[in-house]
Structures are given as C-alpha cells and as structure tokens.
Design a protein around this motif. Structure first.
Motif, mmCIF file in Angstrom:
data_model
loop_
_atom_site.group_PDB
_atom_site.id
_atom_site.type_symbol
_atom_site.label_atom_id
_atom_site.label_comp_id
_atom_site.label_asym_id
_atom_site.label_seq_id
_atom_site.Cartn_x
_atom_site.Cartn_y
_atom_site.Cartn_z
ATOM 1 N N UNK A 136 28.886 -23.664 35.468
ATOM 2 C CA UNK A 136 28.033 -22.498 35.696
ATOM 3 C C UNK A 136 26.673 -22.875 36.273
ATOM 4 N N UNK A 137 26.690 -23.710 37.319
ATOM 5 C CA UNK A 137 25.458 -24.131 37.986
ATOM 6 C C UNK A 137 25.369 -23.426 39.331
ATOM 7 N N UNK A 138 24.202 -22.904 39.650
ATOM 8 C CA UNK A 138 23.997 -22.212 40.909
ATOM 9 C C UNK A 138 24.240 -23.145 42.095
ATOM 10 N N UNK A 139 25.002 -22.690 43.118
ATOM 11 C CA UNK A 139 25.216 -23.530 44.309
ATOM 12 C C UNK A 139 23.910 -23.921 44.995
ATOM 13 N N UNK A 140 22.934 -23.011 44.999
ATOM 14 C CA UNK A 140 21.639 -23.326 45.583
ATOM 15 C C UNK A 140 20.957 -24.452 44.814
ATOM 16 N N UNK A 141 21.055 -24.407 43.482
ATOM 17 C CA UNK A 141 20.471 -25.453 42.645
ATOM 18 C C UNK A 141 21.165 -26.788 42.896
ATOM 19 N N UNK A 142 22.501 -26.736 43.115
ATOM 20 C CA UNK A 142 23.249 -27.952 43.425
ATOM 21 C C UNK A 142 22.728 -28.591 44.707
ATOM 22 N N UNK A 143 22.505 -27.769 45.739
ATOM 23 C CA UNK A 143 21.999 -28.286 47.014
ATOM 24 C C UNK A 143 20.582 -28.831 46.875
ATOM 25 N N UNK A 144 19.736 -28.091 46.137
ATOM 26 C CA UNK A 144 18.359 -28.558 45.927
ATOM 27 C C UNK A 144 18.338 -29.856 45.124
ATOM 28 N N UNK A 145 19.196 -29.914 44.088
ATOM 29 C CA UNK A 145 19.293 -31.135 43.292
ATOM 30 C C UNK A 145 19.795 -32.296 44.124
ATOM 31 N N UNK A 146 20.748 -32.019 45.004
ATOM 32 C CA UNK A 146 21.275 -33.047 45.902
ATOM 33 C C UNK A 146 20.170 -33.601 46.802
ATOM 34 N N UNK A 147 19.369 -32.697 47.355
ATOM 35 C CA UNK A 147 18.273 -33.124 48.235
ATOM 36 C C UNK A 147 17.200 -33.883 47.462
ATOM 37 N N UNK A 148 16.846 -33.383 46.259
ATOM 38 C CA UNK A 148 15.781 -34.003 45.473
ATOM 39 C C UNK A 148 16.164 -35.410 45.013
ATOM 40 N N UNK A 149 17.333 -35.525 44.348
ATOM 41 C CA UNK A 149 17.734 -36.829 43.824
ATOM 42 C C UNK A 149 18.104 -37.789 44.954
ATOM 43 N N UNK A 150 18.599 -37.244 46.072
ATOM 44 C CA UNK A 150 18.864 -38.099 47.220
ATOM 45 C C UNK A 150 17.584 -38.657 47.820
ATOM 46 N N UNK A 151 16.508 -37.849 47.768
ATOM 47 C CA UNK A 151 15.218 -38.291 48.327
ATOM 48 C C UNK A 151 14.589 -39.403 47.500
ATOM 49 N N UNK A 152 14.723 -39.345 46.168
ATOM 50 C CA UNK A 152 14.036 -40.334 45.334
ATOM 51 C C UNK A 152 14.936 -41.513 44.947
ATOM 52 N N UNK A 153 16.281 -41.287 44.937
ATOM 53 C CA UNK A 153 17.188 -42.358 44.509
ATOM 54 C C UNK A 153 18.252 -42.700 45.538
ATOM 55 N N UNK A 154 18.212 -42.087 46.707
ATOM 56 C CA UNK A 154 19.179 -42.417 47.735
ATOM 57 C C UNK A 154 20.577 -41.904 47.405
ATOM 58 N N UNK A 155 21.587 -42.670 47.853
ATOM 59 C CA UNK A 155 22.979 -42.247 47.694
ATOM 60 C C UNK A 155 23.368 -42.125 46.228
ATOM 61 N N UNK A 156 22.910 -43.062 45.397
ATOM 62 C CA UNK A 156 23.240 -43.008 43.972
ATOM 63 C C UNK A 156 22.702 -41.727 43.348
ATOM 64 N N UNK A 157 21.510 -41.323 43.760
ATOM 65 C CA UNK A 157 20.940 -40.080 43.263
ATOM 66 C C UNK A 157 21.771 -38.872 43.638
ATOM 67 N N UNK A 158 22.389 -38.900 44.819
ATOM 68 C CA UNK A 158 23.250 -37.794 45.247
ATOM 69 C C UNK A 158 24.506 -37.719 44.375
ATOM 70 N N UNK A 159 25.047 -38.887 44.008
ATOM 71 C CA UNK A 159 26.204 -38.909 43.116
ATOM 72 C C UNK A 159 25.871 -38.336 41.743
ATOM 73 N N UNK A 160 24.654 -38.622 41.280
ATOM 74 C CA UNK A 160 24.280 -38.253 39.911
ATOM 75 C C UNK A 160 23.622 -36.883 39.814
#
Length: 347
Positions: free
Chosen positions: A287-311
């Motif tokens: 039950x996670x918003x798709x928009x939040x998923x995309x924002x989380x993907x961008x945020x964690x990818x920006x600070x942790x790279x590929x591993x952040x995108x996985x997590x």
C-alpha cells in the motif's frame, strides 16, 4: 512553538541525510545485512512449516542453513559473472566491427543524418572501459561481502535477545506490546516484499535466460543475472533490464532484427510477470503510493547510487510503518500510502 518545531524537524532531517551520505560506507552494508537477515528469517519460517523440522531442528541450525545457502549462491554468482565478463571482453573486437556494420545498415535503410552522429559517438567510446566499469561496480558490491557477513551473523546472534532488551527498556506491558507490534509489522511487510520480489525476479531471470539461449545471445547467464538484479529496482528496473540485452544483441550480430526479437520476447516476459504475476503475489499489502515509490527511487539513488535504488522500497515501507505508529507523524504516513489507508498495512 510550531515554527520552532518545524525548524528542529528540518534540521534533524538534514542531519540524517548528511549522515546517510557521508556514512554510506558503513550504513550501506548494514542495511544490506538487514535485507539478508529478513531473507534468512523467511527461509527459517518456511522450513518451520514442515512438522518434522519444527519439532526436531532448533532455529539456530535453520539460521545457519539459510545463511550458508544465501552466501553460497552469491559466491557462485560472483564466479560465474567474472567468467562471463572475461568472455565478453575477448569478443570486443567483433562487437566493434559489428557496430560499424550496424550503423551503415541503418544509414542505408533510413537515410538519416543522426546515424553519422551516433557512429562518431560510438567510435570514440571506450568499450573496454565500459566493461571494466561494469565489472568494478559488481566487484565493489561483493567487496563489502565480509562486512555484510559480519553484520548478518551478529544480527542472527542478537535476535534471541531482542524481546528481553525491549522488556528491559519498557517496564510498562502496554509499551512493550506496542514496540513488539511495530517490529512485527516491519518484519512481516519487509519479509513479504523481499521474498516475493526475489521469487518474481528469479522467475523473470530464468525465463529470460532460456529466451536468450534460444536466440543465441552471448553470455546469457550474465544478462539473465542482470535482469534478475535490475528487477529489484521499481518502475524503471524492468525497462533498463530489457534495453541492455536488446542493444547487445544488435552489437553481437551487427543486425537490427536480433535486437528486435530480444526486445519483443524479453519485453513480453517482463510485461507478463510484472503486470500479472507480481501484482497477484504481492497484492496491495504494501500500500505504497506509486509517486512515493518514484520519489524514493530518485532520492535514495541520488545519495546511495544503484544500491540505494534497490533498497528504496524496503526503506519506504519501514518509514511508513514507523511514522504511522507515532500520532504526530501519522498524517505523513497517510500521505505516503497509496489510498490513505494505514489499517491494511497494520494487518
């Protein structure tokens, strides 16, 4: 008072982001170890459903079995990937010739000026550096294996004492129950997400492997593993996973059609598994918003790279559960959900 509280919250949030950025070399392996811990618990719970195992074999041995199984698989994968990348490196001269053939074919058929620019760009591109960079990224991930193993072992050793520590911290039985409930929700949600995502990614990887073998694509194990890994990245992972082998097929044969066949078949596998099988297995439990998923993907990818995108998704799920248990932050948790319902996450 409200302004001061907002300022303090922003400062704390900024400090946490700074810690995540500059402390990633220590925090990343720990978060990955947490993921492995959840996986080991899922394996243990699955084995405990067998009556004989539940009655005869202690959890410590089941933990060791899950631990050994996961890291043995990872070790085998690392060896196979190393061999596949070496094979690809030896075929580089052939691929470079095929690039010229491919660009000439496209230029003849479509007569577009863009091909010339692409050809110049590809002519200056260092393919050896591309593969070595890819290899370095993989070896960097496995380079933290020792630290991840240590963290995972200590998490398994500490697990039996979690409840005792909570009882020692919180004297009130209601507080103890509340903390245990939150931990149980995080455990259930993250464990379910990781296990289902792993199953779905494995299915996608296996089907893609057989498709690539039938199409005679070089190093099918390497591309199947890449597809398996990239499927953990929400939204864009499946798209990237389909694009890489498609482009490589064109480079391997020097023709457009092999790439189109890879795009059609592997893309169809991604479409069927991602849009039909994955939703039926996962349901709406996260039950996670798709928009939040995309924002989380961008945020964690920006600070942790590929591993952040996985997590990004596991971290977002934990964040929603934790925020939903604190009255002052519950509205934020509701905003992060798909339909504004917290109750479903809590079941």
């Amino acid at each position: 008072m409200k302004a001061s509280r907002i300022t303090n919250t922003l400062l704390i949030g900024f400090a946490i982001v700074i810690i995540f950025i500059y402390g990633k070399t220590l925090i990343q392996p720990f978060v990955v170890a947490l993921i492995f811990w959840f996986l080991i618990k899922e394996i243990r719970d699955l084995l405990n459903k067998i009556k004989y195992i539940e009655k005869k074999i202690p959890n410590i041995f089941l933990n060791l079995f899950g631990f050994a199984l996961i890291f043995a698989i990872l070790g085998g994968i690392a060896k196979i990937l190393t061999l596949n990348i070496q094979d690809l490196s030896q075929e580089l001269p052939i691929y470079q010739k095929n690039i010229t053939i491919l660009t000439q074919t496209i230029n003849t058929k479509f007569n577009i000026d863009v091909v010339t620019s692409v050809k110049e760009l590809l002519g200056e591109f260092q393919y050896t550096k591309l593969l070595s960079g890819l290899f370095n990224s993989i070896t960097e991930l496995f380079g933290n294996a020792f630290l991840i193993i240590i963290y995972t072992l200590f998490l398994l050793l500490e697990e039996p004492f979690f409840s005792k520590k909570i009882s020692a911290i919180y004297y009130n039985p209601d507080d103890q129950e509340g903390v245990n409930t939150v931990l149980s929700k995080v455990d259930k949600s993250i464990g379910r997400y990781i296990s289902i995502k792993t199953l779905v990614s494995l299915l996608t990887g296996f089907l893609s492997y057989f498709a690539l073998v039938l199409l005679h694509i070089d190093a099918p194990i390497f591309w199947a593993f890449l597809i398996f890994v990239l499927n953990y990245i929400p939204a864009v992972g499946s798209l990237i996973a389909t694009t890489f082998p498609t482009i490589f097929a064109m480079l391997q044969f020097g023709e457009i059609m092999p790439g189109i066949w890879v795009l059609i078949i592997v893309g169809a596998i991604q479409l069927i598994v991602g849009n039909y099988i994955d939703p039926k297995l996962t349901g709406d439990s996260l039950n996670v918003s798709p928009l939040v998923v995309l924002l989380g993907l961008a945020f964690w990818g920006a600070i942790w790279g590929i591993i952040g995108m996985f997590l990004s998704v596991p971290i977002t799920v934990m964040l929603i559960i934790l925020l939903s248990e604190i009255p002052s932050t519950r509205p934020i948790a509701i905003l992060l959900t798909k339909d504004g319902s917290i109750a479903r996450d809590n079941n």
